[in-house]
Design a protein around this motif. Sequence first.
Motif, PDB file in Angstrom:
ATOM      1  N   GLY A 131       0.807  -1.224   0.000  1.00  0.00           N
ATOM      2  CA  GLY A 131       0.000   0.000   0.000  1.00  0.00           C
ATOM      3  C   GLY A 131       0.838   1.271   0.000  1.00  0.00           C
ATOM      4  N   SER A 132       2.165   1.130  -0.103  1.00  0.00           N
ATOM      5  CA  SER A 132       3.087   2.287  -0.055  1.00  0.00           C
ATOM      6  C   SER A 132       2.746   3.221   1.117  1.00  0.00           C
ATOM      7  N   GLU A 133       2.491   2.624   2.283  1.00  0.00           N
ATOM      8  CA  GLU A 133       2.146   3.417   3.477  1.00  0.00           C
ATOM      9  C   GLU A 133       3.430   3.913   4.141  1.00  0.00           C
ATOM     10  N   PRO A 134       3.548   5.233   4.342  1.00  0.00           N
ATOM     11  CA  PRO A 134       4.805   5.781   4.873  1.00  0.00           C
ATOM     12  C   PRO A 134       5.155   5.280   6.272  1.00  0.00           C
ATOM     13  N   GLN A 135       4.134   4.936   7.062  1.00  0.00           N
ATOM     14  CA  GLN A 135       4.399   4.509   8.448  1.00  0.00           C
ATOM     15  C   GLN A 135       4.709   3.019   8.560  1.00  0.00           C
ATOM     16  N   LYS A 136       4.634   2.304   7.441  1.00  0.00           N
ATOM     17  CA  LYS A 136       4.751   0.846   7.494  1.00  0.00           C
ATOM     18  C   LYS A 136       6.073   0.375   6.901  1.00  0.00           C
ATOM     19  N   ALA A 137       6.623  -0.684   7.510  1.00  0.00           N
ATOM     20  CA  ALA A 137       7.856  -1.283   6.991  1.00  0.00           C
ATOM     21  C   ALA A 137       7.566  -1.979   5.662  1.00  0.00           C
ATOM     22  N   GLY A 138       8.630  -2.282   4.944  1.00  0.00           N
ATOM     23  CA  GLY A 138       8.477  -2.998   3.682  1.00  0.00           C
ATOM     24  C   GLY A 138       9.050  -2.218   2.513  1.00  0.00           C
ATOM     25  N   ILE A 139       9.534  -2.937   1.531  1.00  0.00           N
ATOM     26  CA  ILE A 139      10.087  -2.306   0.332  1.00  0.00           C
ATOM     27  C   ILE A 139       8.948  -1.924  -0.608  1.00  0.00           C
ATOM     28  N   GLU A 140       9.148  -0.865  -1.380  1.00  0.00           N
ATOM     29  CA  GLU A 140       8.120  -0.445  -2.342  1.00  0.00           C
ATOM     30  C   GLU A 140       7.925  -1.537  -3.407  1.00  0.00           C
ATOM     31  N   PRO A 141       6.674  -1.749  -3.832  1.00  0.00           N
ATOM     32  CA  PRO A 141       6.413  -2.810  -4.820  1.00  0.00           C
ATOM     33  C   PRO A 141       7.280  -2.701  -6.077  1.00  0.00           C
ATOM     34  N   ARG A 142       7.484  -1.471  -6.572  1.00  0.00           N
ATOM     35  CA  ARG A 142       8.245  -1.316  -7.817  1.00  0.00           C
ATOM     36  C   ARG A 142       9.720  -1.680  -7.647  1.00  0.00           C
ATOM     37  N   GLU A 143      10.182  -1.731  -6.399  1.00  0.00           N
ATOM     38  CA  GLU A 143      11.594  -2.061  -6.135  1.00  0.00           C
ATOM     39  C   GLU A 143      11.779  -3.507  -5.667  1.00  0.00           C
ATOM     40  N   ALA A 144      10.667  -4.221  -5.461  1.00  0.00           N
ATOM     41  CA  ALA A 144      10.734  -5.514  -4.767  1.00  0.00           C
ATOM     42  C   ALA A 144      11.529  -6.569  -5.528  1.00  0.00           C
ATOM     43  N   VAL A 145      11.257  -6.711  -6.822  1.00  0.00           N
ATOM     44  CA  VAL A 145      11.920  -7.780  -7.588  1.00  0.00           C
ATOM     45  C   VAL A 145      13.425  -7.531  -7.664  1.00  0.00           C
ATOM     46  N   ALA A 146      13.807  -6.281  -7.919  1.00  0.00           N
ATOM     47  CA  ALA A 146      15.234  -5.943  -7.981  1.00  0.00           C
ATOM     48  C   ALA A 146      15.899  -6.149  -6.616  1.00  0.00           C
ATOM     49  N   PHE A 147      15.163  -5.853  -5.532  1.00  0.00           N
ATOM     50  CA  PHE A 147      15.724  -6.030  -4.189  1.00  0.00           C
ATOM     51  C   PHE A 147      15.942  -7.511  -3.884  1.00  0.00           C
ATOM     52  N   PRO A 172      -8.337  -6.151   0.878  1.00  0.00           N
ATOM     53  CA  PRO A 172      -7.011  -6.777   0.794  1.00  0.00           C
ATOM     54  C   PRO A 172      -6.749  -7.502  -0.519  1.00  0.00           C
ATOM     55  N   GLY A 173      -7.814  -7.860  -1.253  1.00  0.00           N
ATOM     56  CA  GLY A 173      -7.664  -8.672  -2.456  1.00  0.00           C
ATOM     57  C   GLY A 173      -6.633  -8.142  -3.447  1.00  0.00           C
ATOM     58  N   PRO A 174      -6.718  -6.856  -3.847  1.00  0.00           N
ATOM     59  CA  PRO A 174      -5.731  -6.329  -4.799  1.00  0.00           C
ATOM     60  C   PRO A 174      -4.291  -6.381  -4.275  1.00  0.00           C
ATOM     61  N   HIS A 175      -4.135  -6.246  -2.964  1.00  0.00           N
ATOM     62  CA  HIS A 175      -2.787  -6.307  -2.376  1.00  0.00           C
ATOM     63  C   HIS A 175      -2.245  -7.738  -2.440  1.00  0.00           C
ATOM     64  N   PHE A 176      -3.118  -8.706  -2.170  1.00  0.00           N
ATOM     65  CA  PHE A 176      -2.696 -10.105  -2.275  1.00  0.00           C
ATOM     66  C   PHE A 176      -2.375 -10.462  -3.729  1.00  0.00           C
ATOM     67  N   ALA A 177      -3.193  -9.947  -4.654  1.00  0.00           N
ATOM     68  CA  ALA A 177      -2.946 -10.208  -6.084  1.00  0.00           C
ATOM     69  C   ALA A 177      -1.607  -9.617  -6.516  1.00  0.00           C
ATOM     70  N   LEU A 178      -1.299  -8.412  -6.003  1.00  0.00           N
ATOM     71  CA  LEU A 178      -0.025  -7.765  -6.328  1.00  0.00           C
ATOM     72  C   LEU A 178       1.143  -8.592  -5.794  1.00  0.00           C
ATOM     73  N   LEU A 179       1.025  -9.082  -4.556  1.00  0.00           N
ATOM     74  CA  LEU A 179       2.123  -9.874  -3.985  1.00  0.00           C
ATOM     75  C   LEU A 179       2.322 -11.161  -4.772  1.00  0.00           C
ATOM     76  N   GLU A 180       1.217 -11.788  -5.189  1.00  0.00           N
ATOM     77  CA  GLU A 180       1.335 -13.013  -5.988  1.00  0.00           C
ATOM     78  C   GLU A 180       2.069 -12.730  -7.305  1.00  0.00           C
ATOM     79  N   LYS A 181       1.724 -11.613  -7.941  1.00  0.00           N
ATOM     80  CA  LYS A 181       2.371 -11.222  -9.208  1.00  0.00           C
ATOM     81  C   LYS A 181       3.870 -10.967  -8.991  1.00  0.00           C
ATOM     82  N   LEU A 182       4.205 -10.233  -7.926  1.00  0.00           N
ATOM     83  CA  LEU A 182       5.612  -9.941  -7.639  1.00  0.00           C
ATOM     84  C   LEU A 182       6.378 -11.220  -7.305  1.00  0.00           C
ATOM     85  N   GLY A 183       5.724 -12.147  -6.614  1.00  0.00           N
ATOM     86  CA  GLY A 183       6.359 -13.418  -6.283  1.00  0.00           C
ATOM     87  C   GLY A 183       6.739 -14.195  -7.528  1.00  0.00           C
ATOM     88  N   LYS A 184       5.832 -14.197  -8.498  1.00  0.00           N
ATOM     89  CA  LYS A 184       6.125 -14.891  -9.765  1.00  0.00           C
ATOM     90  C   LYS A 184       7.288 -14.214 -10.490  1.00  0.00           C
TER      91      LYS A 184
END
Length: 220
Positions: A131-147, A172-184
């Motif tokens: 969700g690109s939430e500033p208060q939350k840990a985690g890498i940005e989705p667009r940087e995830a695969v390269a990271f 949550p559905g779109p977020h789960f779908a995004l993670l599945e896509k990034l995982g692939k």
Amino acid sequence: MTSAVEQLFAVKARITAAEREAGRNQGAVTLVAVSKTFEAASISPVIDAGQRVFGENRVQEAQGKWPALKHQFPGIELHLIGPLQSNKAKEAVALFDVIETVDREKIAAELAKEIARQGRRPKLYVQVNTGSEPQKAGIEPREAVAFVRRCQEVHGLAIEGLMCIPPADENPGPHFALLEKLGKEAGVAKLSMGMSGDYETAIAFGATGVRVGSAIFGSR
């Protein structure tokens, strides 16, 4: 009042039903029982009932209860599911079997150093801030695969999955779908997603692990 053991069995039954509904094999999804803030006395009956995979948010809290529990109950798999500070990498590698919250270069470097030093190799997941939430840990989705690739190629880390915590006020559905896509795209097999309120949805989107706390242990 329903006991944690009864709640555990109810959650397991719902996971099995969700696997069936999604056309997935029974046992495809690992239940991570989130025991943060609960004392060993509350956790032991759940272990006695057969649960062996648990999640904790803080290294220090886990150090206070899990070494004794792991000694008492062989076969425990302990997951770190909260943010990891680089100065706690040594303790995290020593205690946890899975670290789900690798999310920046400094952490990757510290983990690589401690894994080499201790000779202990916890399984590692990259946390994605879907969700690109500033208060939350985690890498940005667009940087995830390269990271993930940098973790593997620069730091020599074996990243086996991705993890996310969707924004509380969004579907949550779109977020789960995004993670599945990034995982692939990243070529990793494991997806840690879904908590007490949405784990059945996560299973439909391919979760291999769900992190369920309050639905088992009750509110904190």
